[in-house]
Design a protein around this motif. Structure first.
Motif, PDB file in Angstrom:
ATOM      1  N   THR A 280       0.791  -1.238   0.048  1.00  0.00           N
ATOM      2  CA  THR A 280       0.180   0.088  -0.190  1.00  0.00           C
ATOM      3  C   THR A 280       0.778   1.180   0.096  1.00  0.00           C
TER       4      THR A 280
ATOM      5  N   GLU B 111      -6.960   1.288  -0.785  1.00  0.00           N
ATOM      6  CA  GLU B 111      -7.289   0.195   0.105  1.00  0.00           C
ATOM      7  C   GLU B 111      -8.358   0.937   0.969  1.00  0.00           C
TER       8      GLU B 111
ATOM      9  N   ASP C 225      -5.537  -1.437  -5.320  1.00  0.00           N
ATOM     10  CA  ASP C 225      -5.176  -1.762  -4.049  1.00  0.00           C
ATOM     11  C   ASP C 225      -6.082  -2.934  -3.519  1.00  0.00           C
ATOM     12  N   GLU C 226      -5.941  -4.003  -3.642  1.00  0.00           N
ATOM     13  CA  GLU C 226      -6.788  -5.207  -3.140  1.00  0.00           C
ATOM     14  C   GLU C 226      -8.233  -5.011  -3.627  1.00  0.00           C
TER      15      GLU C 226
HETATM   16 MG   LIG Z   1      -2.088  -2.730   2.018  1.00  0.00          MG
END
Ligand SMILES: [Mg+2]
Ligand SMILES: Nc1ncnc2c1ncn2[C@@H]1O[C@H](COP(=O)(O)OP(=O)(O)OP(=O)(O)O)[C@@H](O)[C@H]1O
Ligand SMILES: Nc1ncnc2c1ncn2[C@@H]1O[C@H](COP(=O)(O)OP(=O)(O)OP(=O)(O)O)[C@@H](O)[C@H]1O
Ligand SMILES: [Mg+2]
Lengths: 265, 368, 358, 266, 291
Positions: free
Chosen positions: A53, A95, A171-172
Motif C-alpha cells: 500500500t 485500500e 489496491d486489493e
Molecule cells: Mg495494504
C-alpha cells in the motif's frame, strides 16, 4: 474475453527508482525500483505489512518519498500534488474503499471524473460502470456511506474507472467481494486492459487471481523487492507456490502450528 | 500600618488598569491618554516635590480575573504607590482587596458605583456623582418638568444598569411615583425591538436609559422608527459626543446627566482649545469626555501629593487628601471636597440635552 | 535512550515508571513545597492561579482530551463551584465540606449538561454546552438572593476548624494540596477501566458500545467528574479572587479554558498544567515586554488580543500536540542526543475525514 | 442435538426502500461454527448489526440462551456474552494494542469509580488479573510484537487480528466475525482458520461468521447459511450449500474460478 | 397588531442571524470546520466597506463590490497563509485556529490608531428610511437584509447541489484522502471556500452595519447565529435561514411576553430543546455510521 492482449511496449509508463518512504521514523519501503510498461498488467505480491500500500500511496503522491524518484509517462512526479498526478491520467483505488460517505452514489462517481471535461465521455463511462455493477445504478441516489462493504468496493473501483485513466493502481480490489464478483472484477480488469489499453498496477492478497491476470509480478518483503519475473514463471517458483499460493505439504504446516502454541514469557 | 511603597527619592509610581482590548477599549484608550498627558505635563514642570510621576497601565480587557492579575502585578511586582483611574465596577471590586492588603490607595476609579466609597475605607477615594445619585435627582425633576405620569426604564443587565435603575426608582419613590415598566438587555445587544414595544405598550412619557453608547442609539432609534417619542434620559455613561455623531438627527432631544463636560473645540474656551491641541499633537486624535476624566484624575492626585509634601507616603497622602478642596476646573466640573468621613468628591451632576446634534447644558449642578 | 526490562505486570500499572520519574517528580514536589520561600509574593500569586486553573484544566482534559467531548460552556461549572463556595463558606461551613459540596453540586449540573451529550456530537455538543453556559450565566445574574446578582458577591479567606488561610502562602498550600490530590485522582482514573472506557468512547463509539461500555453512563460520568473538578477549581478561584460577578463566567472564560487544554496538549495530564502556565503566564509576559516595544505598538490598545491570538495560531500551526507534545520531542531529542535522525519529528501528511460519522 | 445458543426468528429490517433483511430464521447451536454467506449486499452484516443491537429489527425476534435479545440495550449485549468484529475494522485508533485489548475486559470490570479514584488494592489486583487474561489472548494470537504499538500504524492484517483479540478478551460465549479473512493472504488466512478452530475447540466459544473465502468456510464451519437479497437461500453443511444451484447462481458464479479465468485468458 | 409588529421585527432580526449562519454553514459544508472567525470576517468586511466609502470616497454600490471582492481575496490569502499548512489535521485544530484568527483580527483592528477603538456609521443611501404599511413598520435596512439573505441562500444552495466545484468541496470535506485520489484540487478548493466564506461575511457585515454600527466587537453577534445554524441543522443552507427565523421570532416574542431575562436566553433554550427533540436540527441529515 476475446480480444487479444494489447501490444505491450517496452516504454515504461511508470518507473520507480530506488524509492524509500517512511511513516515518521518507521521506514516502510526501502529502495524500491519497479517499472510498469504501457498496456501491461503488473502486480506486487507481499505479505501483510510488506509495504504494498505504501508503494501505491507514494506513487499517487499521498506520501512523499524520502529518496528516489518516480516517473509517469516520462514526467517526474516525485512528491507532486496528488491532484496534478491524477490529472496526468493516473487513478488509484485505495485500500479500504474510501468513498465519500455523505454524497450519493452518483455524485461519488461524478467525482471520479472530476479531472475530465468531456461531458459525453463521462456520461458514457457512467453508463458503462452501471453496466458492470447494476446495483450502483439501483442505488444511484443513496448515500454511499450506507452501502454494504462489497457495494462500496464496487463503487470505489467504478469511481476510479470514471477518470478514464491511462494507469490504474488497484489496491486489493477484491477485498470483501463475493467469489462471483471477485471473478467479475478481474474480468473487468482484464477487459479494461484489453479494450482500452489501460495499464494496471495491481496489489492483491488473492495471489492466484493476481498471478493469473497479470503479466509481470514483483515480490515485496519487508519493504524490499526480492523477486521479479513474468507471472507465468513466478507461478512455477516453489517459494511463491508455498508462501503465496498456499500449496505446501502438511508437514510444514504442522510445524508452524506447533510454533504458534509456544507460550510467551 | 504605613508604607511608602512606590515612592522613591525621585519617582512616584502609579498604576492604572484599563480596558485596552475589550468591549470599552475606546474609553480605556481615552482615559489612558488623558492621564498620560497630565503626567507628562507635571514631569515637564519638574514633578511633584522633585519626584517625577511614572504611570504604569495594564490591560484588563474588562475582565475581573485579568484585573486581579494585573493588580497583583502592579501592587506586588511593580510596587505602585496608588491605583488611579481604574475602570469598571466589577474590576475594581476584584482588584481592591489586592491593593488594600498592601495599603495601596484606590484613587478615583472610573466607575460611578457607590461601592467606590461605601462602605467607608481609608484607602478609597472616589470623585464623581454616582449613577445612582445622578438619576435619583434628575429623573423626578424631568418627570415633573414634562408633566409625566408614567416613567419606564430600559437598562443594561449588569451592575451599571442596575445602579441607574435603582437611582431612578429611589428618586421617583421620593416623589411618590414608581417605575411603570422595567426592561433589560444584555451587554452588546443590537436588537431592541421587543423592549421598545414593551415600553411603547406601557405608554410611558419618560424613559430612563441605563445604556451606554450603541445601545442608547439603538433603543432611541428603534423608538423613533416605530413612532414612539417619550423623553429619554440617560446617565453620564451615555453623555458622549458619540451619541449624536453616530445616531444623527434621531438623537435630538435626548437628555443625559454628567459631571465633566464634553469639550467641543469650536465653542470651548481658549484654555480648553489649547489643551485639546496639545492632546491631539501628542496622541493624534481628538480628546473626548474620558480624556478629560483621565486628565482630572492625575491632576487631582498631583495636587494632593504636592500638599502631602516631601515625606510622601500613604498616611501623609491620606492626611492631605482628607482636607482637600478641589476648585472647579476649566472643564466646568463642580467643586470637590474630601474628609476622613466623606470620600466622594462631589455628588452633584447636571443635565444636558442634545439639541441640533450637540450637547447643550440645560440645568445647573444639582446636589442631592 | 532508556530501556526498561519489565518483570511483572504491576510495572505497567505503576504511576512512576522508572527511577527517573521518581527523581524528577520528587524534585518538582520539593520545589513546589519550597515555593513560598523562593518566589516573590507576586509570582506566588501567579503560581496559585496556575494550580487553580490546572485543576479546572484536569477536568476539561478528562472530558475533551480523553473522552472526546468538547465543552464550550465549562465556565458554567467553574462558576457553580465558585458561587457554591461563596455561599456555603458564607454560612460558615468549613472549607473542605464546602469544597466537596460545591464539587457535588457542579457534578450534578454536569450530569444535567451531559444529558444532551448522549444524543448529540461534535459541533452540536459544542453549541449545546455553549447554550447551557449562557443560561447558567443568566441564572448567576438573575438569582440575586443567592449570587448577589450583578452587584457581585465577596468571598472570605479559607477557614477550617479554627484555622484561617489568611496569608498568600497558606492559601497557596491549600491549592497545592487540592491540585496534587486532583492530579492523583485523575491519574488513577485513567489507569483503570473507567479511564479506558473514556478513551474508547473518544476513538470509536460504536465499538466501545459493542465492548459493553454503556455510552450514556460513561459520557455523563465524564461530564460529572469534569464538572466536579471545574467546580473545585472554581471554589479555589472564589477564595483567590474574593469577588465574584457573573461576567467572570461568560463565554470568554469558557473559550479560555478550552484553549488552555488545547495549548497544553489534548490527551495528557501534563497538558492541563502546562496549559494553565500558558494561560496565566502569557498576559503577564505580554505586559512585561510591551514596555520595550515601540510606543505605537507596545502601547496600542488591542495588543494583548493580537499576541494572544497569534500565539494560539502559532501553536496550532507548529505544535498541534501542544506544549506537552513539544516537551516530548525535546526530551526524545535529548535522550537520543548523538543519534538524532533528521526527519524523526517530521510531520506526516495527514488527511481530514468527516467526523460527522463517528 | 446440541443446545441452541442463538436463535433468530423471522428477522426483518427495512431501510427506506431497501428490505435489507427479510424473514430470516436460523439457530446457532452451542459449540458450532456457523457461517453466513451471500452476495454483496445480501444483508449479512445487517444480521450481525441486529444481533449486536445496533439496528432495531422491524419484524421478528432474537433469542440468546433462551432469553429474548430484542429489548436489551446495545451495551448489554457484550455483557450477555456476545462479542463481535467489524467488517471495516473499528479499533481504538489512538491507543496501543494492549489498551485496546484491556478495553475488551470491560465487561468483567468489578471496581467502581470511587475505588478507582483511589486505586485501591482491589482495583490494582483486578488490573493485574485483567492483564493476565489479556496476555493469554496475546499469546494465542501471536501479538507479542505489537503489544505496545499504536493501532493507527499497524498494517491491515495485524489490525484484523487485534480486533479478533479484543473480541476474545471479553470471554464471549458467542463470537461474531465479519469477514475475518478479508485482506489476509493465503498464509494468514490459514492461520485464521487455525485460530477459529482453536477458539472453538479449546476456548469452547461458538462462532458465527460472515465469510467470502469458501476454502476457509469449508474448512472450519459446521453449517452454512446462504442469503440473497435479505432472504435465506439455503442452509446446510458447507458442501450442501456450495452445491445448491441458487447459491452457485447468485454467489459462487461458475465453479471454475481462477482456473476458468486463466483458460479464458489464454 | 402588536403581535404582527413583533412577528415582523422578529423575522427581520431572524434574517440577520440567518445571514450570518449562512457563513457558518458554508464553511462547514465545504471544509467541515466550524469557523469562529466568521463574525470577525464580517467585522473586517464592514471596515473594508467603511474604508472604501470614507477614505476612498467611493459610492455605496461600488464600495460594496470592492469590500466583497477585497474580503474574498483576503479569505484566499488567509487560507493560503495560515489554514493550508495544517490542512488535513483534525477539524478541531482548524476550529482552534479560527478562534486565534478571530482574536488577531479583532486586536489588529483595535490597534488601528483613531479608528479601531471607535464606533462608526456606514453612510448607506437607505439609512433611516422606514417602510410603513397600515401601522406596521419595517426599516429599509432590514428589508435589504431579508432580500439579500434569500438571494444568497438560493445561490449557495445551487452551488452546493448542482455545481461540480460545490460537490467537490463537500467531497473533500467528507474524505480528504479520497478527494486527493480523485484528483480534486483539495487545497485550491479550500482556498476557494474560504474566499467564498469571507465574501459572504463581507456582505453580512455591510448589511448589518447600518443596524449595529461598525466597530471592532461587532462580530460577537455571531454567537447568536450559532444557535440559528444548529436549530436548522448545521449542514443545511435553508436550515440556516429557517433556524435564524426561529431564533429571531422566539427572541422577539419572548422579549415582549415573557419576564425579563428570557429574551436573552430564549435562543439558547430553544437550541437545547431542539437538540433534545431532534439531535440533528430541523434539516440536518440523520447521520449514523454504518459498520
Ligand atoms: Mg495494504
Ligand atoms: N500510518 C502509519 N503509521 C506508521 N506506520 C505505518 C502506517 N501505515 C503503515 N505503516 C507501516 O508501514 C509498513 C507497510 O505498510 P503497508 O500498509 O504499506 O503494508 P501492506 O503491504 O499494504 O500491508 P497489507 O497487506 O496489510 O495491506 C507496515 O509495517 C506498517 O506497520
Ligand atoms: N443503515 C442503512 N441504511 C440504508 N441501507 C442500508 C443500511 N445498512 C445496510 N443497508 C443496505 O442493506 C443491504 C445489506 O447490507 P449489508 O451490509 O448487510 O450487506 P452484506 O451482506 O454485509 O454485504 P457485503 O458482503 O458487501 O458486506 C445493502 O444493500 C445496504 O445498502
Ligand atoms: Mg458486510
Amino acid at each position: 474475453m476475446t480480444s487479444n492482449p494489447p501490444a505491450v511496449s517496452d516504454l515504461p509508463v511508470l518507473k520507480l527508482s530506488n524509492v524509500e518512504s517512511s511513516y515518521g521514523p518507521i521506514k516502510a519501503i526501502r529502495g524500491v525500483s519497479l517499472q510498469v510498461r504501457r498496456g501491461e498488467v503488473a502486480t506486487v505480491l507481499g505479505s501483510n505489512g510488506a509495504g504494498k500500500t505504501t508503494i501505491l500511496k507514494t506513487i499517487s503522491g499521498i506520501i512523499d518519498p524520502r529518496k528516489g524518484s518516480i516517473e509517469f509517462k516520462g514526467e517526474d512526479i516525485t512528491a507532486r500534488d496528488p491532484a496534478h498526478i491524477v490529472q496526468q491520467g493516473l487513478s488509484h483505488v485505495p485500500e479500504g474503499r474510501e468513498v465519500f460517505p455523505l454524497l450519493s452514489v452518483r455524485d461519488n462517481l461524478l467525482m471520479g471524473a472530476y479531472t475530465r471535461d468531456d461531458r459525453d465521455g463521462v456520461a458514457q463511462d457512467l453508463e458503462a460502470v452501471y453496466r458492470y455493477f447494476p446495483i450502483l445504478k439501483e442505488r444511484a441516489t443513496q448515500d454511499a456511506g450506507l452501502l454494504s462493504g462489497g457495494q462500496q468496493q464496487m463503487l470505489a473501483i467504478s469511481r476510479a474507472l470514471m477518470a478514464a485513466p491511462h494507469l490504474v493502481l488497484l489496491d486489493e480490489p477484491s477485498l470483501g467481494l463475493s467469489p462471483k464478483l471477485t471473478r467479475e472484477i478481474f474480468e473487468i480488469v482484464v477487459r479494461i486492459n484489453r479494450e482500452r489499453g489501460t495499464t494496471i498496477l495491481l496489489v492483491e492478497q488473492n495471489a492466484h487471481m493476481a498471478l493469473t491476470v497479470a503479466d509481470y509480478g514483483y515480490v515485496l518483503e519487508n519493504g524490499r523487492i526480492v523477486m521479479e519475473d513474468t507471472c507465468a514463471r513466478l507461478r512455477e517458483k516453489e517459494d511463491i507456490q508455498e508462501f503465496y499460493l498456499g500449496m505446501k505439504e502438511a508437514g510444514v504446516r504442522g510445524e508452524r502450528r506447533w510454533k504458534k502454541k509456544k507460550t510467551w514469557r | 500600618q504605613n508604607s511608602n511603597q512606590g515612592v522613591t527619592k525621585d519617582e512616584i509610581v502609579l498604576g492604572s488598569i484599563q480596558d485596552l482590548s475589550g468591549p470599552i477599549a475606546g474609553f480605556g484608550k481615552q482615559l489612558k491618554q488623558g492621564m498620560q498627558l497630565r503626567v507628562d505635563e507635571i514631569n515637564e514642570q519638574g514633578g511633584i516635590n522633585g519626584r517625577k510621576l511614572r504611570l504604569l497601565v495594564e490591560d484588563s480587557g474588562y475582565d475581573p480575573k485579568k484585573a486581579v492579575l494585573a493588580a497583583q502585578k502592579l501592587v506586588n511586582q511593580d510596587k505602585i504607590f496608588a491605583m488611579v483611574g481604574h475602570i469598571g465596577t466589577a474590576q475594581n471590586m476584584a482588584a481592591m482587596p489586592v491593593q488594600f492588603e498592601k495599603n495601596v490607595i484606590n484613587f478615583f476609579p472610573l466607575t460611578a458605583a457607590r461601592e467606590m466609597y461605601e462602605p467607608l475605607h481609608r484607602l478609597k477615594y472616589s470623585f464623581a456623582a454616582t449613577y445612582y445619585d445622578q438619576m435619583r435627582i434628575a429623573v423626578p425633576k424631568l418627570a415633573k418638568d414634562k408633566g409625566a405620569r408614567k416613567v419606564c426604564t430600559l437598562y443594561q443587565d449588569d451592575e451599571f444598569g442596575l445602579e441607574v435603575m435603582r437611582g431612578a426608582e429611589a428618586g421617583l419613590k421620593a416623589a411618590g411615583m414608581e417605575l411603570t415598566e422595567k426592561t433589560t438587555y444584555k451587554r452588546g445587544a443590537t436588537d431592541f425591538s421587543s423592549q421598545v414595544a414593551k415600553l411603547k405598550a406601557s405608554g410611558c412619557e419618560v424613559v430612563v436609559l441605563g445604556t451606554i453608547i450603541r445601545e442608547t442609539i439603538g433603543a432611541i432609534g428603534e423608538a423613533r422608527k416605530t413612532g414612539y417619542s417619550p423623553a429619554f434620559i440617560g446617565s453620564s455613561a451615555a453623555y458622549t459626543e458619540l451619541i449624536h455623531k453616530l445616531g444623527g438627527k434621531a438623537m435630538d432631544g435626548f437628555y443625559a446627566t454628567h459631571t465633566a463636560q464634553q469639550p467641543y473645540l469650536d465653542e470651548a474656551s481658549q484654555a480648553i482649545r489649547f489643551w485639546a491641541n496639545k492632546y491631539k499633537t501628542r496622541f493624534g486624535d481628538d480628546p473626548a469626555v474620558f480624556s478629560v476624566y483621565g486628565y482630572e484624575v492625575i491632576d487631582c492626585f498631583a495636587a494632593a501629593a504636592r500638599k502631602a509634601g516631601a515625606g510622601l507616603n500613604t498616611d501623609s497622602f491620606i492626611q492631605a487628601m482628607d482636607s482637600m478642596t478641589f476648585p472647579p476646573d476649566m472643564f466646568g466640573s463642580p467643586e470637590m471636597t474630601f474628609s476622613a468621613k466623606k470620600r466622594l468628591g462631589n455628588d452633584a451632576s447636571r443635565l444636558s440635552q442634545i439639541q441640533d446634534g450637540r450637547w447643550k447644558v440645560v440645568s445647573d449642578y444639582v446636589k442631592p | 535512550m532508556r530501556f526498561l526490562f519489565k518483570t511483572d505486570y504491576g510495572q505497567d500499572i505503576r504511576l512512576a515508571k522508572h527511577g527517573g520519574h521518581v527523581f524528577w517528580y520528587g524534585l518538582l514536589c520539593l520545589w513546589l513545597l519550597a515555593a513560598p520561600w523562593l518566589l516573590s509574593e507576586y509570582l506566588l500569586a501567579q503560581l496559585t492561579f496556575i494550580l487553580i486553573y490546572g485543576v479546572v484544566g484536569l477536568g476539561l482534559m478528562l472530558l475533551a482530551g480523553f473522552t472526546g467531548l468538547f465543552s464550550i460552556g465549562h465556565a458554567a461549572f467553574f462558576g457553580v463551584g465558585a458561587y457554591a463556595q461563596a455561599v456555603l463558606t458564607g454560612y460558615g461551613w468549613p472549607f473542605p465540606f464546602a469544597l466537596l459540596a460545591g464539587a457535588a453540586l457542579s457534578a450534578a449540573v454536569g450530569v444535567v449538561v451531559g444529558l444532551p451529550a448522549l444524543r448529540v456530537k461534535g459541533i452540536y455538543l459544542g453549541i449545546a454546552t455553549l447554550s447551557f453556559g449562557f443560561i447558567v450565566a443568566e441564572v448567576f445574574s438573575r438569582w440575586e438572593s443567592v449570587t448577589g446578582g450583578n452587584a457581585g458577591k465577596t468571598v472570605g479567606a479559607v477557614k477550617m476548624f479554627g484555622w484561617t488561610a489568611d496569608s498568600a502562602a497558606s492559601f497557596y498550600f491549600v491549592c497545592l494540596v487540592v491540585a496534587v490530590l486532583a492530579t492523583l485522582a485523575c491519574l488513577n482514573l485513567l489507569r483503570s477501566p473507567t479511564g479506558r472506557a473514556f478513551v474508547a468512547i473518544r476513538d470509536s463509539e460504536i465499538s466501545a458500545q459493542s465492548m459493553g461500555i454503556h455510552l450514556a453512563r460513561y459520557k455523563t460520568l465524564s461530564f460529572a467528574i469534569s464538572a466536579a473538578l471545574a467546580g473545585i477549581g472554581g471554589a479555589l478561584y472564589a477564595h483567590q479572587i474574593r469577588f465574584l460577578s457573573p461576567d467572570q463566567f461568560d463565554i470568554v472564560q469558557s473559550i479560555d479554558l478550552l484553549l488552555m487544554v488545547v495549548i497544553g496538549g489534548l490527551g495528557s495530564i501534563h497538558g492541563a498544567f502546562l496549559g494553565a502556565i500558558f494561560l496565566i503566564g502569557l498576559p503577564q509576559a505580554i505586559s512585561a515586554v510591551k514596555d520595550y516595544l515601540p510606543q505605537a505598538i507596545g502601547q496600542a490598545p488591542g495588543l494583548k488580543a493580537v499576541v494572544y491570538g497569534a500565539v494560539l495560531v502559532g501553536f496550532v500551526l507548529f505544535e498541534p500536540l501542544g506544549l506537552y507534545g513539544r516537551w516530548l520531542k525535546v526530551r526524545a531529542y535529548l535522550q537520543l542526543f548523538p543519534f538524532y535522525r533528521k526527519g524523526l519529528f517530521r510531520r506526516q501528511k495527514s488527511f481530514q475525514k468527516s467526523e460527522r460519522l463517528r | 442435538m446440541k443446545e441452541v445458543l442463538l436463535s433468530a426468528r423471522n428477522l426483518g429490517v427495512r431501510f427506506g426502500g431497501v428490505l435489507a433483511v427479510n424473514g430470516v430464521s436460523f439457530d446457532v447451536k452451542r459449540g458450532e461454527v456457523f457461517t453466513l454467506i451471500g452476495p454483496n449486499g445480501a444483508g449479512k452484516t445487517t444480521v450481525f448489526n441486529l444481533i449486536s443491537r445496533i439496528y432495531e429489527p422491524s419484524t421478528g425476534s432474537l433469542e440468546f440462551e433462551g432469553r429474548p435479545l430484542t429489548g436489551q440495550p446495545p451495551h448489554r449485549v457484550a455483557k450477555l456474552g456476545i462479542a463481535r468484529t467489524f467488517q471495516n475494522i473499528e479499533l481504538f485508533e489512538h491507543a496501543s494494542v494492549l489498551h485496546n485489548l484491556l478495553v475488551g475486559r470491560h465487561v468483567h470490570r468489578s471496581s467502581n469509580v470511587f475505588s478507582e479514584l483511589f486505586f485501591t488494592r482491589r482495583v490494582r489486583a483486578a488490573e493485574v488479573a485483567a492483564r493476565e487474561q489479556v496476555e493469554r489472548v496475546i499469546d494465542l494470537l501471536d501479538l507479542q510484537h505489537h503489544r505496545d504499538a499504536l493501532v493507527a500504524g499497524l498494517p491491515y492484517g495485524v489490525r484484523k487480528v487485534v480486533e479478533l483479540a479484543r473480541a476474545l478478551c471479553t470471554e464471549p460465549k458467542l463470537l461474531l466475525l465479519d469477514e475475518p479473512s478479508s485482506g489476509l493472504n493465503v498464509e494468514e488466512t490459514e492461520d485464521m482458520a487455525f485460530w477459529i478452530q482453536d477458539i472453538r475447540h479449546e476456548l469452547g466459544i461458538t462462532v458465527l461468521m460472515v465469510e467470502h473465502d469458501m476454502a476457509l468456510v469449508s474448512k472450519v464451519s459446521d453449517r452454512v447459511l446462504a442469503m440473497n437479497q435479505g432472504e435465506v437461500l439455503a442452509l446446510g453443511t458447507p458442501a450442501e450449500v456450495q452445491s445448491h444451484p441458487g447459491v452457485i447462481e447468485a454467489y459462487l458464479g461458475t465453479a471454475e474460478g481462477v482456473a476458468g479465468l486463466r483458460r479464458e485468458l489464454a | 397588531m402588536q403581535f404582527l409588529q413583533l412577528v415582523i421585527t422578529g423575522v427581520a432580526q431572524g434574517c440577520i442571524y440567518g445571514l450570518i449562519a449562512l457563513g457558518f454553514v458554508l464553511v462547514y459544508k465545504a471544509t467541515e470546520t466550524v469557523s469562529f472567525a466568521q463574525g470577525e470576517l464580517m467585522m473586517l468586511g464592514a471596515f473594508f466597506g467603511l474604508a472604501a466609502m470614507t477614505l476612498l470616497g467611493l459610492p455605496f454600490w461600488l464600495s460594496v463590490l470592492a469590500a466583497v471582492a477585497g474580503m474574498a481575496l483576503f479569505g484566499i490569502v488567509l487560507e493560503a497563509l495560515v489554514i493550508r499548512p495544517i490542512l488535513g489535521q483534525p477539524a478541531f485544530s482548524i476550529v482552534m485556529l479560527t478562534i486565534g484568527i478571530g482574536y488577531v483580527a479583532r486586536g489588529l483592528v483595535t490597534m488601528l490608531p483613531g479608528i479601531g477603538t471607535e464606533t462608526h456609521t456606514l453612510p448607506v443611501p437607505y439609512k433611516d428610511q422606514v417602510w410603513n404599511a397600515g401601522g406596521l413598520v419595517l426599516a429599509v435596512e432590514q428589508m435589504v437584509v431579508i432580500a439579500a439573505t434569500a438571494v444568497l441562500c438560493v445561490l449557495l444552495f445551487a452551488v452546493f447541489r448542482y455545481s461540480k466545484v460545490g460537490i467537490a468541496m463537500q467531497a473533500a470535506s467528507q474524505n480528504q484522502l479520497a478527494a486527493y485520489y480523485m484528483g480534486i484540487p483539495v487545497k485550491r478548493l479550500n482556498g476557494l471556500a474560504w474566499g467564498l466564506a469571507s465574501g459572504v461575511a463581507a456582505v453580512a457585515g455591510l448589511l448589518l452595519a447600518p443596524i449595529t454600527f461598525v466597530h471592532a466587537n461587532m462580530g460577537f453577534i455571531g454567537l447568536k447565529a450559532f444557535p440559528a445554524a444548529v436549530v436548522g441543522g448545521f449542514g443545511s443552507l435553508p436550515g440556516a435561514i429557517v433556524g435564524g427565523l426561529v431564533i429571531g421570532l422566539v427572541e422577539s416574542l419572548a422579549g415582549f411576553y415573557l419576564p425579563e431575562g428570557f429574551k436573552d436566553v430564549a435562543p439558547y433554550v430553544v437550541v437545547l430543546v431542539m437538540l433534545w427533540v431532534m439531535p440533528n436540527g430541523l434539516f440536518g441529515e440523520k447521520l449514523r455510521k454504518k459498520v
